[in-house]
Design a protein around this motif. Structure first.
Motif, PDB file in Angstrom:
ATOM      1  N   ASN A  67       0.804  -1.227   0.000  1.00 30.98           N
ATOM      2  CA  ASN A  67       0.000   0.000   0.000  1.00 30.98           C
ATOM      3  C   ASN A  67       0.838   1.278   0.000  1.00 30.98           C
ATOM      4  O   ASN A  67       0.430   2.288  -0.558  1.00 30.98           O
ATOM      5  N   LEU A  68       1.964   1.245   0.702  1.00 37.27           N
ATOM      6  CA  LEU A  68       2.817   2.429   0.844  1.00 37.27           C
ATOM      7  C   LEU A  68       4.260   2.038   0.546  1.00 37.27           C
ATOM      8  O   LEU A  68       4.708   0.987   0.978  1.00 37.27           O
ATOM      9  N   ASP A  69       4.982   2.886  -0.155  1.00 36.50           N
ATOM     10  CA  ASP A  69       6.408   2.641  -0.268  1.00 36.50           C
ATOM     11  C   ASP A  69       7.154   3.743   0.485  1.00 36.50           C
ATOM     12  O   ASP A  69       7.382   3.631   1.663  1.00 36.50           O
ATOM     13  N   GLN A  70       7.465   4.840  -0.148  1.00 36.84           N
ATOM     14  CA  GLN A  70       8.163   5.929   0.520  1.00 36.84           C
ATOM     15  C   GLN A  70       7.284   7.162   0.469  1.00 36.84           C
ATOM     16  O   GLN A  70       6.804   7.544  -0.591  1.00 36.84           O
ATOM     17  N   PHE A  76       3.389  15.538   5.041  1.00 42.68           N
ATOM     18  CA  PHE A  76       2.554  14.351   4.888  1.00 42.68           C
ATOM     19  C   PHE A  76       2.812  13.383   6.033  1.00 42.68           C
ATOM     20  O   PHE A  76       3.828  13.469   6.714  1.00 42.68           O
ATOM     21  N   THR A  77       1.896  12.448   6.235  1.00 39.13           N
ATOM     22  CA  THR A  77       2.081  11.412   7.245  1.00 39.13           C
ATOM     23  C   THR A  77       1.372  10.150   6.782  1.00 39.13           C
ATOM     24  O   THR A  77       0.732  10.136   5.730  1.00 39.13           O
ATOM     25  N   HIS A  78       1.492   9.085   7.550  1.00 36.38           N
ATOM     26  CA  HIS A  78       0.752   7.854   7.276  1.00 36.38           C
ATOM     27  C   HIS A  78       0.572   7.087   8.579  1.00 36.38           C
ATOM     28  O   HIS A  78       1.289   7.309   9.562  1.00 36.38           O
ATOM     29  N   GLU A  79      -0.413   6.197   8.576  1.00 32.42           N
ATOM     30  CA  GLU A  79      -0.829   5.513   9.798  1.00 32.42           C
ATOM     31  C   GLU A  79       0.279   4.688  10.466  1.00 32.42           C
ATOM     32  O   GLU A  79       0.441   4.767  11.684  1.00 32.42           O
TER      33      GLU A  79
END
Length: 184
Positions: A67-70, A76-79
């Motif tokens: 789902n996510l790479d870099q 920005f952020t991610h869970e």
């Protein structure tokens, strides 16, 4: 393997014309093309402390990378990053309520120096004096070498290194000496 075009760190290329090629990593070992293996006792410079290709870590990388790479953290952020930050703050002493992610030990030292100096500048009390522990090692960038022990590995860069004040390591029975030197 033909002569490597890679500039390998901490390698005397004139003395090491043939760099061993690693074809597989597993647990604590590096496997060469000829089938022999080398114990990676330094954990690839302290990066794979749980062993190469640890199954749980590989699975976590695979799951996340689907789902996510870099993701750039500038705005920005991610869970997963938020979840880890919450867990780390939960372990930290009261008052330490932020996490800064860095890509290496040397970079983390550079960031810590910038944060410390920037903090005092931003509150109107600029400082430039850095106090370090004698005989320390923090990495191989200019700032990290500046706050570490001086010696043969960083002598060529001496003109670029900034000055620091060193205090002794608080060895058992010598803690007061360290505190006295720091206070002085």
């Amino acid at each position: 393997m033909a002569q490597s075009r890679v500039w390998h760190p901490f390698t005397q290329h004139a003395l090491e014309p043939s760099i061993p090629e690693i074809v597989l990593t597993e647990g604590a070992y590096l496997h060469k093309a000829d089938g022999s293996r080398i114990l990676d006792a330094i954990s690839s410079w302290w990066v794979v402390t749980h062993g190469h290709r640890h199954p749980r870590i590989m699975k976590a990388i695979e799951t996340t990378a689907s789902n996510l790479d870099q993701i750039i953290f500038a705005g920005f952020t991610h869970e997963p990053a938020e979840r880890l930050a919450e867990a780390l703050v939960g372990l930290a002493p009261a008052g330490l309520d932020r996490v800064f992610y860095s890509d290496s030990g040397s970079t983390s030292i550079e960031v810590a120096l910038k944060m410390a100096l920037g903090y005092f500048r931003n509150i109107g009390a600029p400082r430039s004096r850095i106090v370090v522990m004698e005989h320390s090692y923090h990495g191989d960038t200019i700032g990290a070498m500046s706050v570490g022990a001086r010696g043969v590995f960083n002598a060529a860069y001496e003109p670029l290194l900034f000055e620091v004040d060193a205090i002794p390591f608080p060895a058992a029975g010598r803690e007061q000496e360290t505190l006295d030197r720091f206070e002085a």
